[in-house]
Design a protein around this motif. Structure first.
Motif, PDB file in Angstrom:
ATOM      1  N   PRO A  35       0.631  -1.363  -0.003  1.00  0.00           N
ATOM      2  CA  PRO A  35       0.569   0.201   0.341  1.00  0.00           C
ATOM      3  C   PRO A  35       1.095   0.993  -0.217  1.00  0.00           C
ATOM      4  N   ALA A  36       2.040   1.438  -0.275  1.00  0.00           N
ATOM      5  CA  ALA A  36       3.186   2.208  -0.438  1.00  0.00           C
ATOM      6  C   ALA A  36       3.337   3.535   1.397  1.00  0.00           C
ATOM      7  N   ARG A  37       2.838   2.623   1.823  1.00  0.00           N
ATOM      8  CA  ARG A  37       3.283   3.245   2.996  1.00  0.00           C
ATOM      9  C   ARG A  37       3.570   2.753   4.642  1.00  0.00           C
ATOM     10  N   SER A  38       2.913   3.464   5.690  1.00  0.00           N
ATOM     11  CA  SER A  38       4.340   2.992   6.797  1.00  0.00           C
ATOM     12  C   SER A  38       3.252   1.868   7.725  1.00  0.00           C
ATOM     13  N   PRO A  39       3.028   0.519   7.986  1.00  0.00           N
ATOM     14  CA  PRO A  39       2.587  -0.404   8.801  1.00  0.00           C
ATOM     15  C   PRO A  39       1.045   0.080   9.114  1.00  0.00           C
ATOM     16  N   ASP A  40       0.311  -1.081   9.393  1.00  0.00           N
ATOM     17  CA  ASP A  40      -1.062  -0.377  10.184  1.00  0.00           C
ATOM     18  C   ASP A  40      -0.818  -1.089  11.308  1.00  0.00           C
ATOM     19  N   ASP A  41      -1.309  -0.719  12.418  1.00  0.00           N
ATOM     20  CA  ASP A  41      -1.685  -1.456  13.017  1.00  0.00           C
ATOM     21  C   ASP A  41      -2.100  -2.824  13.846  1.00  0.00           C
ATOM     22  N   ALA A  42      -2.469  -3.699  12.763  1.00  0.00           N
ATOM     23  CA  ALA A  42      -2.933  -4.865  12.555  1.00  0.00           C
ATOM     24  C   ALA A  42      -1.672  -5.467  11.611  1.00  0.00           C
ATOM     25  N   LEU A  43      -0.614  -5.313  11.169  1.00  0.00           N
ATOM     26  CA  LEU A  43       0.768  -5.240  11.054  1.00  0.00           C
ATOM     27  C   LEU A  43       1.374  -5.322  11.469  1.00  0.00           C
ATOM     28  N   MET A  44       1.312  -4.430  12.296  1.00  0.00           N
ATOM     29  CA  MET A  44       2.210  -4.082  13.652  1.00  0.00           C
ATOM     30  C   MET A  44       2.279  -5.690  14.945  1.00  0.00           C
ATOM     31  N   ALA A  45       1.139  -5.331  15.042  1.00  0.00           N
ATOM     32  CA  ALA A  45       0.392  -6.692  16.389  1.00  0.00           C
ATOM     33  C   ALA A  45       0.638  -7.627  15.351  1.00  0.00           C
ATOM     34  N   ALA A  46       1.250  -8.131  13.653  1.00  0.00           N
ATOM     35  CA  ALA A  46       1.051  -8.994  13.865  1.00  0.00           C
ATOM     36  C   ALA A  46       2.783  -9.219  13.531  1.00  0.00           C
ATOM     37  N   ALA A  48       4.447  -7.747  16.090  1.00  0.00           N
ATOM     38  CA  ALA A  48       5.080  -8.530  17.758  1.00  0.00           C
ATOM     39  C   ALA A  48       4.659  -9.425  18.148  1.00  0.00           C
ATOM     40  N   SER A  49       3.479 -10.234  17.304  1.00  0.00           N
ATOM     41  CA  SER A  49       2.409 -11.993  18.476  1.00  0.00           C
ATOM     42  C   SER A  49       4.135 -12.405  17.379  1.00  0.00           C
ATOM     43  N   GLY A  50       4.592 -12.409  16.091  1.00  0.00           N
ATOM     44  CA  GLY A  50       5.312 -13.132  15.467  1.00  0.00           C
ATOM     45  C   GLY A  50       4.427 -13.837  14.529  1.00  0.00           C
ATOM     46  N   GLU A  51       3.444 -13.261  14.313  1.00  0.00           N
ATOM     47  CA  GLU A  51       2.325 -14.089  13.496  1.00  0.00           C
ATOM     48  C   GLU A  51       2.857 -13.795  11.731  1.00  0.00           C
ATOM     49  N   ILE A  52       3.821 -12.788  11.692  1.00  0.00           N
ATOM     50  CA  ILE A  52       3.950 -12.339  10.199  1.00  0.00           C
ATOM     51  C   ILE A  52       4.662 -13.622   9.934  1.00  0.00           C
ATOM     52  N   PHE A  53       5.556 -14.600  10.637  1.00  0.00           N
ATOM     53  CA  PHE A  53       6.468 -15.954  10.127  1.00  0.00           C
ATOM     54  C   PHE A  53       5.591 -16.750   9.669  1.00  0.00           C
ATOM     55  N   ASP A  54       4.057 -16.755  10.144  1.00  0.00           N
ATOM     56  CA  ASP A  54       3.078 -17.963   9.535  1.00  0.00           C
ATOM     57  C   ASP A  54       2.494 -17.581   8.396  1.00  0.00           C
ATOM     58  N   THR A  55       3.275 -18.303   7.494  1.00  0.00           N
ATOM     59  CA  THR A  55       2.456 -18.296   6.112  1.00  0.00           C
ATOM     60  C   THR A  55       1.006 -17.819   5.454  1.00  0.00           C
ATOM     61  N   ALA A  56       0.383 -18.955   6.126  1.00  0.00           N
ATOM     62  CA  ALA A  56      -0.826 -18.440   5.643  1.00  0.00           C
ATOM     63  C   ALA A  56      -1.425 -17.672   6.370  1.00  0.00           C
ATOM     64  N   GLU A  57      -1.285 -16.859   7.015  1.00  0.00           N
ATOM     65  CA  GLU A  57      -1.637 -15.589   8.522  1.00  0.00           C
ATOM     66  C   GLU A  57      -0.555 -14.618   7.236  1.00  0.00           C
ATOM     67  N   LEU A  58       0.116 -15.157   6.737  1.00  0.00           N
ATOM     68  CA  LEU A  58       1.152 -13.375   6.050  1.00  0.00           C
ATOM     69  C   LEU A  58       0.382 -13.458   4.954  1.00  0.00           C
ATOM     70  N   GLU A  59      -0.205 -14.490   4.026  1.00  0.00           N
ATOM     71  CA  GLU A  59      -0.850 -14.402   2.899  1.00  0.00           C
ATOM     72  C   GLU A  59      -2.143 -13.770   3.378  1.00  0.00           C
ATOM     73  N   LYS A  60      -2.964 -14.077   4.046  1.00  0.00           N
ATOM     74  CA  LYS A  60      -4.224 -12.895   4.704  1.00  0.00           C
ATOM     75  C   LYS A  60      -3.613 -11.373   4.607  1.00  0.00           C
ATOM     76  N   HIS A  61      -2.263 -11.115   5.282  1.00  0.00           N
ATOM     77  CA  HIS A  61      -2.267 -10.016   5.801  1.00  0.00           C
ATOM     78  C   HIS A  61      -1.440  -8.559   4.012  1.00  0.00           C
ATOM     79  N   ILE A  62      -1.374  -9.818   3.481  1.00  0.00           N
ATOM     80  CA  ILE A  62      -0.686  -9.456   1.784  1.00  0.00           C
ATOM     81  C   ILE A  62      -1.762  -9.382   1.365  1.00  0.00           C
ATOM     82  N   ASP A  63      -2.997  -9.840   1.596  1.00  0.00           N
ATOM     83  CA  ASP A  63      -4.716  -9.763   0.564  1.00  0.00           C
ATOM     84  C   ASP A  63      -4.821  -8.640   0.947  1.00  0.00           C
ATOM     85  N   ARG A  64      -5.374  -8.481   2.529  1.00  0.00           N
ATOM     86  CA  ARG A  64      -5.988  -6.870   3.041  1.00  0.00           C
ATOM     87  C   ARG A  64      -4.989  -5.942   2.239  1.00  0.00           C
TER      88      ARG A  64
END
Length: 274
Positions: A35-46, A48-64
């Motif tokens: 989106p060419a912007r700084s990370p939103d709250d949902a991505l920052m939370a992911a 912080a929790s390490g969720e961002i390293f889970d491929t399935a969860e990361l794909e959900k954020h990318i789609d969003r």
């Protein structure tokens, strides 16, 4: 080489000394690219929790992010850069000779037409190849008036999908922006159009003609003869390039560049149909 083409070696695993992004680096990288912007709250939370390293969860954020308003805008921006048509809004050699109608507003609408066509193909459920072969375009009022077509949005930069099934337009390469961007200031240029398509879209290597043994003096003589055809208006672009690319030895060189040459020459340098 082509700007958006990646070699096989570039896709190999990084060296052991490569810097590995942490979770917050990943979040910043993904968000700045999509989106060419700084990370939103949902991505920052992911992150912080390490969720961002889970491929399935990361794909959900990318789609969003891709589906967000800013993500859609960025997809359009990518198209303008890939096809080079955003240059139409700032090119120093426009407006082009011979058309007072080719205004700044028309060029702006043309550049955005490319973005909107690409977004329509990217986000729709149709075949993505329709970005090239589609029987539709995206028009605002400025372009509908300029092209002499019905349909489109009610005002400048208000784009609506319009069928082109009964016309010679449709898809990126039959757009005014592509034909006007890859043209000379006072004439069409099927060579520019075809070279860009081969290099930037098909990722093909187009060698420099001078590296294939073309004789400079003979080439200058052929150009002079071809320019006489163009100057008196007695010939077509096809006839012009037939002279330029003779003899057969030079045609063997040029056909690597200009095929499909005259399929790309049905439009004036202003984006009008011939």
């Amino acid at each position: 080489g082509p700007r958006f083409c990646v070699s096989e070696s570039q896709l190999q695993a990084p060296a052991s000394t490569a810097y590995v992004l942490d979770a917050f680096d990943d979040a910043s990288s993904i968000s700045s690219f999509l989106p060419a912007r700084s990370p939103d709250d949902a991505l920052m939370a992911a992150a912080a929790s390490g969720e961002i390293f889970d491929t399935a969860e990361l794909e959900k954020h990318i789609d969003r992010l891709i589906d967000s308003d800013l993500g859609r805008e960025q997809v359009g921006t990518f198209a303008g850069l890939w096809f080079g048509t955003d240059n139409l809004m700032s090119a120093a050699d426009t407006p082009r000779e011979g058309s007072s109608d080719f205004t700044d507003q028309v060029r702006e609408s043309m550049a955005h037409e490319i973005r909107e066509i690409f977004k329509e193909a990217f986000y729709s459920e149709s075949d993505f190849l329709d970005v090239y072969r589609g029987d539709y375009t995206m028009l605002d009022k400025t372009l509908a008036d300029y092209y002499g077509m019905t349909g489109g949005g009610s005002q400048h930069l208000d784009f609506q999908k319009v069928s082109t099934a009964d016309s010679n337009r449709g898809g990126i390469f039959a757009s005014g922006a592509f034909m006007a961007t890859y043209a000379a200031i006072d004439q069409t240029s099927p060579v520019k159009r075809s070279v860009h398509f081969r290099q930037e879209i098909l990722c093909q290597d187009v060698p420099d003609p001078t590296s294939l043994g073309a004789d400079k003096l003979d080439r200058e003589e052929k150009l002079e003869a071809a320019n006489l055809i163009r100057a008196d208006g007695s010939g077509t672009e096809a006839e012009y390039y037939t002279v330029v690319t003779s003899p057969a030895s030079r045609y063997a060189c040029h056909k690597l560049i200009i095929t499909p040459l005259f399929a790309a020459d049905d439009f004036y340098q202003f984006g009008w149909l011939l």
